[in-house]
Scaffold this active site. Structure first.
Site, PDB file in Angstrom:
ATOM      1  N   GLY A 152      43.312  51.996  38.754  1.00 10.29           N
ATOM      2  CA  GLY A 152      42.110  52.326  38.383  1.00 10.29           C
ATOM      3  C   GLY A 152      40.950  51.856  39.183  1.00 10.29           C
ATOM      4  CG  HIS A 156      33.724  46.033  38.755  1.00 10.32           C
ATOM      5  ND1 HIS A 156      34.462  46.053  40.193  1.00 10.32           N
ATOM      6  CD2 HIS A 156      34.297  46.872  37.992  1.00 10.32           C
ATOM      7  CE1 HIS A 156      35.011  47.144  40.002  1.00 10.32           C
ATOM      8  NE2 HIS A 156      35.156  47.759  38.869  1.00 10.32           N
ATOM      9  CG  LEU A 157      34.530  41.376  32.406  1.00 13.97           C
ATOM     10  CD1 LEU A 157      35.983  41.665  32.240  1.00 13.97           C
ATOM     11  CD2 LEU A 157      34.108  40.040  32.104  1.00 13.97           C
ATOM     12  CG  HIS A 158      34.856  48.025  33.245  1.00 14.00           C
ATOM     13  ND1 HIS A 158      34.261  49.288  33.685  1.00 14.00           N
ATOM     14  CD2 HIS A 158      35.862  47.780  34.628  1.00 14.00           C
ATOM     15  CE1 HIS A 158      34.621  49.626  34.912  1.00 14.00           C
ATOM     16  NE2 HIS A 158      35.567  48.998  35.610  1.00 14.00           N
TER      17      HIS A 158
HETATM   18  P1  5GP Z   1      36.391  50.562  38.686  1.00 10.80           P
HETATM   19  O1  5GP Z   1      37.013  52.020  38.640  1.00 10.80           O
HETATM   20  O2  5GP Z   1      36.553  50.147  40.192  1.00 10.80           O
HETATM   21  O3  5GP Z   1      36.923  49.427  37.808  1.00 10.80           O
HETATM   22  O4  5GP Z   1      34.967  50.580  38.438  1.00 10.80           O
HETATM   23  C1  5GP Z   1      34.172  50.937  39.234  1.00 10.80           C
HETATM   24  C2  5GP Z   1      32.989  51.503  38.374  1.00 10.80           C
HETATM   25  O5  5GP Z   1      31.640  51.466  39.237  1.00 10.80           O
HETATM   26  C3  5GP Z   1      33.394  52.932  37.623  1.00 10.80           C
HETATM   27  O6  5GP Z   1      33.003  52.948  36.248  1.00 10.80           O
HETATM   28  C4  5GP Z   1      31.934  53.601  38.428  1.00 10.80           C
HETATM   29  O7  5GP Z   1      31.338  54.550  37.211  1.00 10.80           O
HETATM   30  C5  5GP Z   1      30.951  52.694  38.463  1.00 10.80           C
HETATM   31  N1  5GP Z   1      30.090  53.039  39.687  1.00 10.80           N
HETATM   32  C6  5GP Z   1      30.398  53.464  40.970  1.00 10.80           C
HETATM   33  N2  5GP Z   1      29.278  53.490  41.713  1.00 10.80           N
HETATM   34  C7  5GP Z   1      28.484  53.215  40.804  1.00 10.80           C
HETATM   35  C8  5GP Z   1      26.995  52.704  41.261  1.00 10.80           C
HETATM   36  O8  5GP Z   1      26.523  53.160  42.632  1.00 10.80           O
HETATM   37  N3  5GP Z   1      26.146  52.427  40.237  1.00 10.80           N
HETATM   38  C9  5GP Z   1      26.712  51.994  39.382  1.00 10.80           C
HETATM   39  N4  5GP Z   1      25.711  51.369  38.316  1.00 10.80           N
HETATM   40  N5  5GP Z   1      27.990  52.068  38.777  1.00 10.80           N
HETATM   41  C10 5GP Z   1      28.660  52.799  39.619  1.00 10.80           C
END
Ligand code: 5GP
Ligand code: ZN
Length: 113
Positions: free
Chosen positions: A92, A99-101
């Protein structure tokens, strides 16, 4: 990295709702939140995933976690939150600047599904 979304947010070239900053990290709200608290904590320096960050800058790696705890405290749930590193497209990961959610503010089921 010239073409990295989160490098651009760190540099202030793309707007974001920044909630916390430290020497090595920036924390901002996720654009598509999955919980009342959904904040992303990123290292200022570009690393593709959590393992590369831990190997390349262990201090920043630890600072991601302490920043996440500070965010959870500031959001009002210091003892109840979930931290997630999605690693690889199959898991995912869509943005390849690690990045750490930080998720919280509601009951979080386990397993996550
Ligand atoms: P991943 O799926 O890579 O673990 O998480 C990426 C996260 O970045 C997703 O939850 C998505 O909603 C968020 N995201 C994508 N583009 C942007 C953006 O331009 N700004 C912010 N603040 N979040 C973003
Ligand atoms: Zn980057």
């Amino acid at each position: 990295m010239d073409d990295c979304l989160f490098c651009k947010i760190v540099a202030g070239e793309i707007p974001a709702d920044v909630v916390h900053t430290t020497e090595r990290t920036v924390a901002f709200r996720d654009l598509n939140p999955q919980a009342p608290t959904h904040v992303l904590v990123v290292p200022r320096q570009h690393f593709a995933n959590a393992a590369e960050l831990a190997a390349g800058d262990p201090v920043a790696s630890a600072e991601l976690v302490t920043t996440a705890a500070a965010v959870a405290t500031a959001e009002g749930h210091p003892d109840d939150y979930r931290l997630v590193f999605n690693t690889g497209a199959g898991a995912g990961q869509t943005v390849f600047h690690t990045h750490l959610h930080v998720l919280g503010g509601r009951d979080l089921g386990w397993p996550p599904g």
